[in-house]
Design a protein around this motif. Structure first.
Motif: not given
Ligand SMILES: Nc1ncnc2c1ncn2[C@@H]1O[C@H](COP(=O)(O)OP(=O)(O)O)[C@@H](O)[C@H]1O
Ligand SMILES: O=c1ccn([C@@H]2O[C@H](COP(=O)(O)OP(=O)(O)O)[C@@H](O)[C@H]2O)c(=O)[nH]1
Length: 238
Positions: A1-29
Motif C-alpha cells: 500500500x503506497x497511497x496516503x489516506x490523507x491529502x493535508x495534515x498538520x504535523x506537530x513536532x516535539x521541541x524537546x525531541x530536537x535535543x536528542x541526548x543533549x541537555x538542551x538545544x538542537x541536536x544535529x542528528x
C-alpha cells in the motif's frame, strides 16, 4: 500500500525531541532524522503544515525563568519556537524541500507573519509551511497552536509526533504498568486527564471534529506508516 489516506495534515513536532541526548538545544542528528521522515511523507504527495515546540530551548533557560512573570516566560517560549522553526526550515531546504516559516508574532525582518490565505496558497503549491510562535498568545501551548492551525488549514488530522508512541492509561515515563490505547475518544481523554496533550488542544479538535494521531517521533518511519493508514500510535476521535 503506497497511497496516503490523507491529502493535508498538520504535523506537530516535539521541541524537546530536537535535543536528542543533549541537555538542551538542537541536536544535529535529531533534526536530520526528523527531516528524513518529513521528506518521506512529502514524497507521498501529502500537503504538510508543521508546528514545532520550543521545550528544547526553553528548558535550557527555564532555571533563569523561575519566578518570572508567566506571560513574559511564555513569550520567551514562543520565541524559542521561532528558532526551532528556522532550523527546521533550513534543514528541510537542505534536504530538497521548499519550506516557508510564518510567525504568529510580528518579527518581519526574520520571518514573514502568518496570513491564512498565504499559508493556504503555499500548501497548495506543495511547499511545507512551518508555523512559528505558537498561537501568538501566552498561556497556550504549541499543541493548541497545532489544533488551531490544523483547523484553519483544513487539515484532515493533527499528527502529534512526540517522545512516546501513543496515549497511555497513565504517563508511561512515570508508570511502567501503563497500557497503550489504540484509539480513544476526546471525551475520555479529557475526563481521564491524560496529559499527553493539553485539554485546550483536545477540546478545540473535538469541537472542530479534527482527529488527532499521537505517535513516536523517535521511531523512524512511523510518520509514513501513519500517513499510509497503518496501525501506528493512538487515534483520538469523536
Ligand atoms: N496518559 C499519557 N499517555 C502518554 N503520554 C503521557 C501521558 N500523560 C503524560 N504523558 C507525557 O506527555 C509527554 C508528551 O507531551 P509533551 O511533554 O507536551 O511533549 P511534546 O514535547 O511532544 O510537546 C510524553 O512524553 C509523556 O511523558
Ligand atoms: O501559543 C503558544 C505556544 C507556546 N507558548 C510558550 O512556548 C513554550 C514552548 O512550547 P511547548 O512547551 O508547547 O513546546 P514542546 O513541548 O513541544 O517542546 C510553552 O511552554 C509556552 O511557554 C505560548 O506561550 N503560547
Amino acid at each position: 500500500m503506497t497511497t496516503p489516506v490523507y491529502k493535508r495534515v498538520l504535523l506537530k513536532l516535539s521541541g524537546e525531541a530536537l535535543m536528542g541526548e543533549d541537555q538542551f538545544g538542537i541536536n544535529r542528528a535529531s533534526i536530520e532524522h526528523m527531516v528524513e521522515d518529513v521528506v518521506d511523507a512529502a514524497k507521498l504527495g501529502v500537503e504538510m503544515a508543521i508546528v514545532i515546540g520550543g521545550g528544547n530551548i526553553f528548558r535550557g533557560v527555564a532555571p533563569g525563568a523561575k519566578g518570572m512573570d508567566r506571560a513574559t516566560a511564555d513569550y520567551m517560549g514562543m520565541l524559542a519556537t521561532v528558532i526551532n522553526s528556522l532550523a527546521l526550515a533550513d534543514a528541510m531546504e537542505q534536504a530538497g524541500l521548499t519550506a516557508r516559516v510564518m510567525s504568529a508574532i510580528g518579527i518581519d525582518q526574520v520571518v514573514e507573519s502568518y496570513v491564512r490565505p498565504k499559508a493556504l496558497q503555499y500548501l497548495e503549491e506543495g511547499k511545507v509551511v512551518v508555523f512559528a510562535a505558537g498561537t501568538g498568545n501566552p498561556f497556550f501551548t504549541t499543541d493548541t497552536a497545532a489544533a488551531l492551525r490544523g483547523a484553519e488549514m483544513g487539515a484532515e488530522i493533527v499528527l502529534k509526533a512526540t517522545k512516546v508512541d501513543g496515549v497511555y492509561s497513565a504517563d508511561p515515563m512515570k508508570d511502567a504498568s501503563a497500557s497503550r490505547y489504540s484509539h480513544i475518544t476526546f471525551d475520555e481523554a479529557i475526563e481521564k486527564h491524560l496529559e499527553v496533550m493539553d485539554a485546550a488542544a483536545f477540546a478545540l479538535c473535538r469541537d472542530q471534529k479534527l482527529p488527532i494521531k499521537i505517535f513516536s517521533i523517535l521511531k523512524h518511519g512511523a510518520l509514513k506508516r501513519v500517513l499510509l493508514g497503518e496501525d501506528e500510535g493512538t487515534l483520538v476521535h469523536l
